[in-house]
Design a protein around this motif. Structure first.
Motif, PDB file in Angstrom:
ATOM      1  N   LEU A 126       1.496  22.620  17.821  1.00 56.54           N
ATOM      2  CA  LEU A 126       0.729  20.773  17.708  1.00 56.54           C
ATOM      3  C   LEU A 126       0.364  21.070  16.413  1.00 56.54           C
ATOM      4  O   LEU A 126       0.794  20.000  15.690  1.00 56.54           O
ATOM      5  CB  LEU A 126      -0.664  21.744  18.615  1.00 56.54           C
ATOM      6  N   ASP A 127       0.204  21.501  15.472  1.00 60.35           N
ATOM      7  CA  ASP A 127      -0.308  21.836  14.184  1.00 60.35           C
ATOM      8  C   ASP A 127       0.753  20.984  13.250  1.00 60.35           C
ATOM      9  O   ASP A 127       1.056  20.242  12.406  1.00 60.35           O
ATOM     10  CB  ASP A 127      -0.648  22.613  13.337  1.00 60.35           C
ATOM     11  N   ALA A 128       1.540  21.617  13.726  1.00 60.48           N
ATOM     12  CA  ALA A 128       3.796  21.048  13.068  1.00 60.48           C
ATOM     13  C   ALA A 128       4.052  19.490  13.940  1.00 60.48           C
ATOM     14  O   ALA A 128       3.913  19.347  12.391  1.00 60.48           O
ATOM     15  CB  ALA A 128       4.519  21.917  13.335  1.00 60.48           C
ATOM     16  N   ILE A 129       3.474  19.463  14.451  1.00 65.72           N
ATOM     17  CA  ILE A 129       4.425  17.877  15.205  1.00 65.72           C
ATOM     18  C   ILE A 129       3.662  17.162  14.776  1.00 65.72           C
ATOM     19  O   ILE A 129       3.724  16.268  13.460  1.00 65.72           O
ATOM     20  CB  ILE A 129       3.890  18.087  16.690  1.00 65.72           C
ATOM     21  N   TRP A 130       2.093  17.368  14.739  1.00 65.47           N
ATOM     22  CA  TRP A 130       1.133  16.830  13.885  1.00 65.47           C
ATOM     23  C   TRP A 130       1.163  16.672  12.489  1.00 65.47           C
ATOM     24  O   TRP A 130       1.805  14.636  12.522  1.00 65.47           O
ATOM     25  CB  TRP A 130      -0.167  17.055  13.755  1.00 65.47           C
ATOM     26  N   ALA A 160       4.593  13.938  12.119  1.00 65.49           N
ATOM     27  CA  ALA A 160       3.819  12.689  12.608  1.00 65.49           C
ATOM     28  C   ALA A 160       3.329  11.934  11.029  1.00 65.49           C
ATOM     29  O   ALA A 160       3.443  10.821  10.934  1.00 65.49           O
ATOM     30  CB  ALA A 160       2.765  12.407  13.984  1.00 65.49           C
ATOM     31  N   GLU A 161       2.596  12.601   9.983  1.00 62.15           N
ATOM     32  CA  GLU A 161       1.887  12.110   9.344  1.00 62.15           C
ATOM     33  C   GLU A 161       2.368  11.968   8.003  1.00 62.15           C
ATOM     34  O   GLU A 161       2.954  10.411   7.566  1.00 62.15           O
ATOM     35  CB  GLU A 161       0.751  13.117   8.835  1.00 62.15           C
ATOM     36  N   ALA A 162       3.841  12.642   8.371  1.00 62.26           N
ATOM     37  CA  ALA A 162       4.422  12.409   6.970  1.00 62.26           C
ATOM     38  C   ALA A 162       5.122  11.460   7.015  1.00 62.26           C
ATOM     39  O   ALA A 162       6.105  10.867   6.178  1.00 62.26           O
ATOM     40  CB  ALA A 162       5.453  13.486   6.819  1.00 62.26           C
ATOM     41  N   ALA A 185       4.027   8.549   9.125  1.00 58.95           N
ATOM     42  CA  ALA A 185       3.520   7.443   9.328  1.00 58.95           C
ATOM     43  C   ALA A 185       3.235   7.412   7.648  1.00 58.95           C
ATOM     44  O   ALA A 185       3.381   6.451   7.152  1.00 58.95           O
ATOM     45  CB  ALA A 185       2.625   8.386   9.279  1.00 58.95           C
ATOM     46  N   GLU A 186       3.100   7.980   6.853  1.00 54.28           N
ATOM     47  CA  GLU A 186       3.264   7.523   5.160  1.00 54.28           C
ATOM     48  C   GLU A 186       4.810   7.377   4.407  1.00 54.28           C
ATOM     49  O   GLU A 186       4.012   6.649   4.058  1.00 54.28           O
ATOM     50  CB  GLU A 186       2.440   9.307   4.329  1.00 54.28           C
ATOM     51  N   THR A 187       5.739   7.863   4.936  1.00 60.80           N
ATOM     52  CA  THR A 187       6.949   7.220   4.815  1.00 60.80           C
ATOM     53  C   THR A 187       7.110   5.817   5.200  1.00 60.80           C
ATOM     54  O   THR A 187       8.095   5.107   3.924  1.00 60.80           O
ATOM     55  CB  THR A 187       7.879   8.318   4.835  1.00 60.80           C
ATOM     56  N   ALA A 188       6.900   5.676   6.139  1.00 62.19           N
ATOM     57  CA  ALA A 188       6.937   4.235   6.564  1.00 62.19           C
ATOM     58  C   ALA A 188       5.736   3.570   5.997  1.00 62.19           C
ATOM     59  O   ALA A 188       5.751   2.147   5.560  1.00 62.19           O
ATOM     60  CB  ALA A 188       6.830   4.180   7.990  1.00 62.19           C
ATOM     61  N   GLY A 189       4.289   3.793   5.528  1.00 66.77           N
ATOM     62  CA  GLY A 189       3.991   2.875   4.932  1.00 66.77           C
ATOM     63  C   GLY A 189       3.865   3.068   3.152  1.00 66.77           C
ATOM     64  O   GLY A 189       3.220   1.858   3.087  1.00 66.77           O
ATOM     65  N   ALA A 190       4.918   3.532   3.094  1.00 64.89           N
ATOM     66  CA  ALA A 190       5.612   3.228   1.598  1.00 64.89           C
ATOM     67  C   ALA A 190       6.461   2.266   0.966  1.00 64.89           C
ATOM     68  O   ALA A 190       6.764   1.863   2.078  1.00 64.89           O
ATOM     69  CB  ALA A 190       6.263   4.863   1.077  1.00 64.89           C
TER      70      ALA A 190
END
Length: 84
Positions: free
Chosen positions: A68-72, A75-77, A79-84
């Motif tokens: 779950l930590d790897a999946i999370w 997903a965070e990575a 989201a950061e790329t999409a927000g950049a």
């Protein structure tokens, strides 16, 4: 685009609601208000269809071997790329 005349029936409360939206300046007439509702419904239905497709793809992909930590973290990575 050609337009089509429709006749709709509203109760007094619904009619008063539309009139208030027009009075506050959000719309210029009843037709504009109804067209806005239809456009928003179309957009909502398209988003819902996309979510249903994503859920189906997820279910079809099976169980992940990742934690779950790897999946999370992935997903965070994303989201950061999409927000950049």
């Amino acid at each position: 685009m050609p337009t089509i005349r429709k006749t709709i029936t509203l109760n007094d409360t619904q009619d008063a609601w539309i009139k208030r939206q027009i009075a506050r300046g959000a719309f210029t007439n009843d037709s504009e208000y109804i067209r806005d509702l239809v456009r928003r419904d179309q957009e909502g239905q398209a988003k819902l269809a996309g979510l249903k497709q994503a859920i189906a793809e997820g279910l079809e992909s099976g169980v992940s071997e990742k934690s779950l930590d790897a999946i999370w973290g992935e997903a965070e990575a994303r989201a950061e790329t999409a927000g950049a």
